[in-house]
Write a protein that holds these residues in place. Structure first.
Motif, PDB file in Angstrom:
ATOM      1  N   PRO A  41     112.212 -52.885  37.873  1.00 32.03           N
ATOM      2  CA  PRO A  41     113.284 -52.394  38.758  1.00 32.03           C
ATOM      3  C   PRO A  41     114.630 -52.285  38.051  1.00 32.03           C
ATOM      4  O   PRO A  41     114.895 -53.001  37.086  1.00 32.03           O
ATOM      5  CB  PRO A  41     113.318 -53.441  39.871  1.00 32.03           C
ATOM      6  N   PHE A  42     115.466 -51.391  38.567  1.00 32.08           N
ATOM      7  CA  PHE A  42     116.769 -51.114  37.968  1.00 32.08           C
ATOM      8  C   PHE A  42     117.653 -52.346  38.079  1.00 32.08           C
ATOM      9  O   PHE A  42     117.746 -52.968  39.133  1.00 32.08           O
ATOM     10  CB  PHE A  42     117.411 -49.928  38.691  1.00 32.08           C
ATOM     11  N   VAL A  43     118.323 -52.709  36.967  1.00 35.48           N
ATOM     12  CA  VAL A  43     119.078 -53.957  36.930  1.00 35.48           C
ATOM     13  C   VAL A  43     120.585 -53.750  36.986  1.00 35.48           C
ATOM     14  O   VAL A  43     121.340 -54.718  37.106  1.00 35.48           O
ATOM     15  CB  VAL A  43     118.741 -54.768  35.657  1.00 35.48           C
ATOM     16  N   GLY A  44     121.060 -52.500  36.897  1.00 35.32           N
ATOM     17  CA  GLY A  44     122.491 -52.255  36.892  1.00 35.32           C
ATOM     18  C   GLY A  44     123.056 -52.032  38.281  1.00 35.32           C
ATOM     19  O   GLY A  44     122.337 -51.945  39.277  1.00 35.32           O
ATOM     20  N   PHE A  98     117.209 -40.294  44.360  1.00 36.73           N
ATOM     21  CA  PHE A  98     116.793 -40.620  45.722  1.00 36.73           C
ATOM     22  C   PHE A  98     115.364 -41.151  45.812  1.00 36.73           C
ATOM     23  O   PHE A  98     114.725 -41.046  46.852  1.00 36.73           O
ATOM     24  CB  PHE A  98     116.931 -39.374  46.607  1.00 36.73           C
ATOM     25  N   ASP A  99     114.880 -41.741  44.722  1.00 35.86           N
ATOM     26  CA  ASP A  99     113.502 -42.244  44.744  1.00 35.86           C
ATOM     27  C   ASP A  99     113.409 -43.711  45.125  1.00 35.86           C
ATOM     28  O   ASP A  99     112.347 -44.324  45.019  1.00 35.86           O
ATOM     29  CB  ASP A  99     112.835 -42.019  43.387  1.00 35.86           C
ATOM     30  N   GLY A 100     114.518 -44.304  45.565  1.00 34.83           N
ATOM     31  CA  GLY A 100     114.515 -45.702  45.997  1.00 34.83           C
ATOM     32  C   GLY A 100     114.792 -46.704  44.908  1.00 34.83           C
ATOM     33  O   GLY A 100     114.846 -47.903  45.171  1.00 34.83           O
ATOM     34  N   THR A 101     115.011 -46.234  43.688  1.00 39.03           N
ATOM     35  CA  THR A 101     115.204 -47.139  42.552  1.00 39.03           C
ATOM     36  C   THR A 101     116.597 -47.738  42.502  1.00 39.03           C
ATOM     37  O   THR A 101     116.778 -48.852  42.000  1.00 39.03           O
ATOM     38  CB  THR A 101     114.927 -46.393  41.235  1.00 39.03           C
ATOM     39  N   PHE A 102     117.601 -47.037  43.034  1.00 37.52           N
ATOM     40  CA  PHE A 102     119.001 -47.378  42.737  1.00 37.52           C
ATOM     41  C   PHE A 102     119.769 -47.911  43.944  1.00 37.52           C
ATOM     42  O   PHE A 102     120.980 -47.714  44.051  1.00 37.52           O
ATOM     43  CB  PHE A 102     119.704 -46.146  42.170  1.00 37.52           C
TER      44      PHE A 102
END
Length: 542
Positions: free
Chosen positions: A378-381, A394-398
């Motif tokens: 998962p994105f950590v920033g 818009f893929d739910g990652t951010f």
């Protein structure tokens, strides 16, 4: 618990058994207002139960200009601290109160909190009327001349406090006996406070137990100096650097002297574009004991160096092969390259050999610059810069992103884009838009319901390099309940004021800080009328 002054509520609380009262008071950190309200109840049993549990204290006053603030501080020193000073293990304080707390301790308790283990300094740089935290800081727009540098952001990720004396108070605290027993020191991210230290100077005087640090520093050299001083005792380091520097012979000798045998966790953030990535990686090569590493970097400032995108082959060669104990590597690295070729995308994907989820997004713009963003999943920033219509936003990652810069010179951002943006980034606080292309679906959007576009936490909006359509949409069509800082193109601002749209007037009535792209002294009367509570920041020529 602030309702303790209400008689009915007091009776209900006091009727509870001791065990339940202790459960209530253990639910969170104690605050000044809560502790004062306990004294005001006048019940000795409740006071005793509460003050006997004062291990974690939060002495932050969010509204630093509030009238009750001075009264609370007076009660803190006269009625509360004498009863709890020797019990405090975890302390959270407002940066504005550092000097007074230290002075009180020096006068009464030899400058010591004997059992203090965790110390957190909250910046609380907040608008006095709204209480919402500022994001641009006192470094406001000092990089305006860099607008023309492709893919360079002016949203500072590391800034200075407006008052230099505040930083000096923290410097004095770090060298005082107050922190002698501290094991963990945290200072709010994104604000460089310790800006007076130079090579050879000590950050701390006597901190033999300090093993965990989280703070922001002005530059890379200060990070090296910190490790030279405390490296042998550190277990974890979370560091935000304002800028990186070129590698030189003096730096090489300093790096060779660094020893951090106990350091297991490192998180480093440098989101202000820099060219000399090898300098950063040279430091990380010295930290061979690290097991958990997080890197948030923006590499490439002038588009000349580096001459390639950053991929795992670069990371492996420059850094990872030297980190023998590395068990977990989280990252978000954005690199910029001029005249980048499209086949580089496949090369970057093929370079990732580690067995961990990641993504790589390559984008190419009409200004002849390309960028590559590689990130672990998962994105950590919490920050994304120069995001175009082509980025998989818009893929739910951010969903954790709070700072966003959107840029496109190929396609405009349509109304549907912002509708999806509001849903995909629910925590967004800072938004900068750069797009000089008019919206092609503006007529269609005018007939759509814009109520679905809502950014409840948006506090900073930057509209310098834009088409008028975006200013009209964000100021005239969307209600902003939390917006306190606006940076905007001068000509577009004047056009918005002339339109005198009710929604724009409502939004601007709450703005606390206003910045314009050019000096605007000749329209200052109109600005003051449209922005009744805003502080207008003058340009050097004004």
């Amino acid at each position: 618990m602030n309702s303790l002054s209400n008689k009915k509520d007091n009776v209900e609380l006091l009727d509870l058994p001791d065990e339940l009262i202790l459960t209530v008071v253990k639910m969170g950190d104690f605050q000044i207002s809560f502790l004062c309200s306990i004294i005001d109840v006048g019940n000795r049993r409740l006071e005793q139960l509460t003050f006997d549990q004062c291990r974690r204290i939060d002495l932050v006053v969010d509204y630093i200009e509030a009238k009750e603030s001075s009264l609370l501080r007076k009660r803190l020193y006269s009625d509360i601290m004498p009863r709890i000073y020797d019990q405090i293990q975890s302390l959270t304080i407002n940066i504005h109160h550092v000097a007074s707390i230290q002075k009180f301790l020096e006068r009464n308790y030899n400058g010591i909190l004997p059992n203090l283990i965790h110390l957190r300094i909250r910046l609380c740089v907040k608008h006095s009327k709204s209480g919402i935290r500022y994001r641009l800081g006192s470094r406001r727009m000092c990089f305006l001349e860099l607008w023309e540098q492709p893919l360079f952001t002016i949203v500072a990720h590391c800034f200075f406090l407006p008052e230099f004396s505040i930083g000096e108070h923290l410097t004095k605290l770090c060298r005082s006996s107050v922190v002698r027993s501290v094991r963990s020191l945290e200072v709010d991210d994104c604000c460089s406070l310790i800006n007076s230290f130079r090579k050879g100077e000590r950050y701390f005087t006597d901190v033999p137990r300090l093993t965990h640090i989280r703070l922001s520093l002005l530059d890379f050299y200060q990070c090296v100096n910190l490790l030279l001083e405390l490296g042998p005792q550190l277990h974890s380091l979370v560091i935000t650097l304002g800028r990186c520097v070129s590698f030189n012979s003096d730096l090489r000798s300093d790096l060779e002297a660094i020893s951090c045998p106990k350091l297991k966790q490192v998180k480093m953030t440098i989101y202000e574009n820099f060219d000399e990535y090898e300098t950063c990686f040279s430091l990380l090569r010295c930290l061979s004991s690290v097991e958990y590493l997080t890197l948030l970097l923006a590499i490439g400032k002038n588009g000349v160096e580096p001459n390639h995108f950053i991929d795992e082959l670069v990371l492996e060669k420059s850094m990872l092969r030297y980190m023998y104990h590395l068990r977990q590597f989280k990252f978000h690295i954005r690199s910029i390259l001029k005249y980048a070729s499209h086949h580089m995308m496949n090369e970057i994907h093929e370079s990732f050999l580690r067995q961990q989820p990641f993504n790589c997004v390559y984008d190419y713009f009409k200004n002849n610059y390309g960028q590559c963003q590689i990130y672990s999943i998962p994105f950590v920033g919490t920050r994304l810069d120069f995001i175009s219509n082509r980025f998989p936003l818009f893929d739910g990652t951010f969903s954790s992103v709070t700072t966003l810069l959107i840029f496109d010179d190929v396609l405009p951002f349509e109304n549907s884009f912002f509708q999806r943006l509001a849903q995909a980034l629910p925590r967004l606080k800072t938004l900068e838009i750069r797009n000089e292309l008019g919206q092609q679906q503006k007529a269609m959007a005018a007939n759509m319901n814009t109520d679905r576009i809502h950014f409840p936490h948006l506090t900073v909006l930057i509209l310098y390099v834009i088409h008028m359509d975006y200013a009209e949409q964000f100021l005239c069509q969307i209600h902003h309940s939390s917006l306190v800082e606006l940076a905007i193109n001068k000509e577009i601002l004047l056009a918005i004021i002339e339109q005198n749209h009710p929604q724009a007037r409502d939004n601007c009535s709450r703005i606390g800080s206003l910045l314009t792209s050019k000096p605007s002294y000749e329209i200052i009367d109109k600005i003051e009328e449209f922005f009744p509570v805003a502080e207008y920041f003058k340009h050097i020529k004004e």
